[in-house]
Motif scaffolding. Structure first.
Motif, short mmCIF file in Angstrom:
data_model
loop_
_atom_site.label_atom_id
_atom_site.label_comp_id
_atom_site.label_asym_id
_atom_site.label_seq_id
_atom_site.Cartn_x
_atom_site.Cartn_y
_atom_site.Cartn_z
N ILE A 126 -11.20 93.44 60.50
CA ILE A 126 -12.62 93.08 60.42
C ILE A 126 -13.48 94.12 61.13
O ILE A 126 -14.54 94.52 60.64
CB ILE A 126 -12.84 91.68 61.02
N ALA A 127 -13.02 94.59 62.28
CA ALA A 127 -13.78 95.60 63.02
C ALA A 127 -13.89 96.90 62.22
O ALA A 127 -14.95 97.55 62.19
CB ALA A 127 -13.12 95.86 64.37
N LEU A 129 -5.91 90.91 62.32
CA LEU A 129 -7.10 90.50 61.57
C LEU A 129 -8.37 90.97 62.26
O LEU A 129 -9.31 91.43 61.60
CB LEU A 129 -7.11 88.97 61.43
N ARG A 130 -8.41 90.89 63.59
CA ARG A 130 -9.59 91.36 64.31
C ARG A 130 -9.81 92.85 64.11
O ARG A 130 -10.94 93.32 63.95
CB ARG A 130 -9.46 91.03 65.79
N ARG A 131 -8.72 93.61 64.08
CA ARG A 131 -8.85 95.06 63.87
C ARG A 131 -9.35 95.37 62.47
O ARG A 131 -10.19 96.26 62.28
CB ARG A 131 -7.50 95.73 64.12
N GLN A 144 -0.01 88.44 67.30
CA GLN A 144 -0.03 89.72 66.61
C GLN A 144 -0.88 89.65 65.35
O GLN A 144 -1.63 90.58 65.04
CB GLN A 144 1.40 90.15 66.27
N ARG A 145 -0.75 88.53 64.61
CA ARG A 145 -1.54 88.40 63.39
C ARG A 145 -3.03 88.33 63.71
O ARG A 145 -3.86 88.93 63.03
CB ARG A 145 -1.11 87.15 62.61
N ASN A 146 -3.41 87.59 64.74
CA ASN A 146 -4.82 87.50 65.12
C ASN A 146 -5.36 88.86 65.53
O ASN A 146 -6.49 89.23 65.17
CB ASN A 146 -4.98 86.49 66.26
N THR A 147 -4.58 89.63 66.25
CA THR A 147 -5.01 90.97 66.65
C THR A 147 -5.20 91.87 65.43
O THR A 147 -6.17 92.62 65.34
CB THR A 147 -3.99 91.59 67.61
#
Length: 249
Positions: free
Chosen positions: A67-68, A63-65, A58-61
């Motif tokens: 950054i996007a 962070l990716r959002r 969940q944390r990785n998702t």
């Protein structure tokens, strides 16, 4: 009698340990554990590998959002600014020296005394931008040596507009380096004139409707301003008419 099948070690056999007494003080008849047995319970087994984090995905998702979103916002903002810049088509202002007069010129003992009166025109060639000059520093130079400086009052320029400003410089017994002193004296003797140049640094704001760009520093250079002043004179005017100045940000 010795057991013939028992190996001979050369040492007497160790005597067996007597059984521990019971609660009555007599030896216990219950069998005892061997002397080499571990007297305590075995320690529990612990796994040295960490347990998987159920929230790592969940944390990785997240962070990716984030950054996007940041990348997309930067691209959109840059595109909007670029379109505004293309639509407005900003152009650098233009400067021109109309006249430069010198009076009370006196050169002696590496000292200079003189008054300069400068008249220049500033033009705004932009059809959609207004300009506001809120700080202008100006100086008179001989070659690369600054002789006198002053400031120009703030002024506003409308679209496709021009304005004329007058500036005065004063040098009263200002020291000049030997090479500059000798250069001015030589020019007066050979050409009956002295070449000065004017430099200005202006802080200007560009505005188009509700859109306002950040302040920019404008650098203006007006070179080869020959003023006719012979050795037997103390005043003179700009030779050759008006001069265009180089302008850059």
């Amino acid at each position: 009698m010795a057991d013939p099948n028992r190996p001979v070690t050369g040492y007497p056999a160790a005597a067996a340990a007597p059984p521990p007494p019971n609660h009555n003080g007599y030896p216990s008849s219950q069998p005892q554990p061997p002397a080499t047995a571990y007297p305590y319970a075995a320690p529990p087994y612990y796994n040295n590998y960490p347990y998987p984090d159920p929230y790592a995905a969940q944390r990785n998702t997240f962070l990716r959002r984030v950054i996007a979103i940041l990348v997309a916002s930067t691209i959109i903002t840059g595109t909007i600014l670029f379109v505004i810049w293309i639509v407005i088509l900003p152009r650098i202002p233009e400067f021109q020296v109309d006249s430069l007069n010198v009076s009370n010129l006196n050169l002696s003992n590496s000292l200079i005394t003189a008054d300069w009166d400068l008249r220049f025109t500033a033009r705004n060639p932009n059809k959609k931008l207004t300009l506001y000059y809120d700080e202008i520093a100006a100086a008179i130079f001989y070659d690369s040596l600054s002789i006198a400086d002053t400031t120009v009052p703030p002024f506003f320029m409308d679209r496709v507009n021009e304005t004329t400003q007058e500036v005065s410089f004063v040098a009263s017994g200002a020291y000049v380096e030997k090479w500059a002193f000798e250069g001015m004296a030589k020019e007066r003797a050979e050409k009956a004139s002295v070449r000065f140049n004017v430099r200005m640094v202006a802080r200007v704001s560009f505005k188009a409707g509700a859109w306002r760009a950040r302040r920019r520093y404008l650098r203006v250079y007006c070179g080869d301003l020959s003023v006719g002043v012979a050795l037997n004179k103390s005043s003179g005017n700009l030779l050759g008419g008006q001069r265009q100045c180089r302008v850059g940000l």
